[in-house]
Scaffold this motif. Structure first.
Motif, PDB file in Angstrom:
ATOM      1  N   GLY A  40       0.850  -1.191   0.000  1.00  0.00           N
ATOM      2  CA  GLY A  40       0.000   0.000   0.000  1.00  0.00           C
ATOM      3  C   GLY A  40       0.879   1.232   0.000  1.00  0.00           C
ATOM      4  O   GLY A  40       1.727   1.395  -0.880  1.00  0.00           O
ATOM      5  N   ASP A  41       0.739   2.080   1.021  1.00  0.00           N
ATOM      6  CA  ASP A  41       1.585   3.272   1.088  1.00  0.00           C
ATOM      7  C   ASP A  41       2.697   3.113   2.127  1.00  0.00           C
ATOM      8  O   ASP A  41       3.364   4.069   2.495  1.00  0.00           O
ATOM      9  CB  ASP A  41       0.747   4.528   1.375  1.00  0.00           C
ATOM     10  N   GLN A  96       4.117   9.254   3.278  1.00  0.00           N
ATOM     11  CA  GLN A  96       4.079  10.617   3.806  1.00  0.00           C
ATOM     12  C   GLN A  96       5.084  10.807   4.940  1.00  0.00           C
ATOM     13  O   GLN A  96       5.736  11.855   5.033  1.00  0.00           O
ATOM     14  CB  GLN A  96       2.662  10.998   4.252  1.00  0.00           C
ATOM     15  N   GLU A  97       5.230   9.802   5.796  1.00  0.00           N
ATOM     16  CA  GLU A  97       6.223   9.890   6.876  1.00  0.00           C
ATOM     17  C   GLU A  97       7.634   9.963   6.290  1.00  0.00           C
ATOM     18  O   GLU A  97       8.467  10.743   6.755  1.00  0.00           O
ATOM     19  CB  GLU A  97       6.107   8.689   7.811  1.00  0.00           C
ATOM     20  N   ILE A 100       8.905   7.497  -4.608  1.00  0.00           N
ATOM     21  CA  ILE A 100       7.530   7.622  -4.114  1.00  0.00           C
ATOM     22  C   ILE A 100       6.666   8.359  -5.128  1.00  0.00           C
ATOM     23  O   ILE A 100       5.552   7.936  -5.428  1.00  0.00           O
ATOM     24  CB  ILE A 100       7.516   8.311  -2.729  1.00  0.00           C
ATOM     25  N   PHE A 101       7.187   9.457  -5.677  1.00  0.00           N
ATOM     26  CA  PHE A 101       6.398  10.216  -6.654  1.00  0.00           C
ATOM     27  C   PHE A 101       6.165   9.400  -7.923  1.00  0.00           C
ATOM     28  O   PHE A 101       5.088   9.454  -8.511  1.00  0.00           O
ATOM     29  CB  PHE A 101       7.063  11.557  -6.981  1.00  0.00           C
ATOM     30  N   GLU A 102       7.159   8.615  -8.335  1.00  0.00           N
ATOM     31  CA  GLU A 102       6.993   7.776  -9.530  1.00  0.00           C
ATOM     32  C   GLU A 102       5.954   6.688  -9.271  1.00  0.00           C
ATOM     33  O   GLU A 102       5.114   6.424 -10.115  1.00  0.00           O
ATOM     34  CB  GLU A 102       8.338   7.136  -9.914  1.00  0.00           C
ATOM     35  N   LYS A 103       6.008   6.098  -8.094  1.00  0.00           N
ATOM     36  CA  LYS A 103       5.017   5.081  -7.731  1.00  0.00           C
ATOM     37  C   LYS A 103       3.618   5.691  -7.720  1.00  0.00           C
ATOM     38  O   LYS A 103       2.681   5.111  -8.232  1.00  0.00           O
ATOM     39  CB  LYS A 103       5.333   4.482  -6.363  1.00  0.00           C
TER      40      LYS A 103
END
Length: 147
Positions: free
Chosen positions: A53-54, A86-87, A140-143
């Motif tokens: 997930g995230d 986000q963390e 993270i941004f690419e994902k």
């Protein structure tokens, strides 16, 4: 502890991560892999993240570079495992503030990362210290862009 003793301790922590990097290697089942380099000095990082997930459940890296960039990659991978996207992004912003010598939130809970605070005294090394963190942000941004 005196400033001199603290600096010596931090140098020892950095050299330990450089000589004995944590999470070094490939991650064949990674969800995202990012390659970044620092053209001014030649440092290279290949970052692999496995997500649930995230949440970052595994992080590994390979690469080459100076002791600061490789130690930072080792520390970064250690500190983001188990964190949400986000963390991890918040940690990256705080790390960037720290190595630039700006006021930042305490990062004690991030493990050995604070050992790199002294990089602020050497502006030419800031890109070395932040390379792996920028790779993590990009991963993270690419994902997120593939959702």
């Amino acid at each position: 502890m005196t400033s001199r003793k603290l600096d010596q301790l931090y140098r020892q922590v950095i050299m330990d991560h450089y000589k004995n990097p944590r999470n070094n290697g490939e991650l064949p089942d990674s969800d995202v892999t990012i390659d970044l380099n620092n053209p001014t000095c030649g440092d290279q990082i290949h970052l692999h993240l496995k997500m649930d997930g995230d949440k970052i459940v595994a992080a590994k890296f390979t690469g080459s570079g100076c002791s600061i960039s490789m130690a930072s990659a080792s520390m970064m991978t250690q500190s983001i495992i188990g964190k949400t996207e986000q963390e991890a992004l918040k940690m990256s912003r705080e790390f960037s503030e720290m190595v630039q010598g700006h006021d930042h939130e305490t990062i004690d809970e991030y493990g050995d990362v604070e050992a790199l605070a002294g990089v602020a005294k050497f502006p030419a090394r800031i890109k070395c210290a932040t390379l792996s963190w920028k790779a993590m942000e990009r991963a993270i941004f690419e994902k997120e862009g593939t959702k």
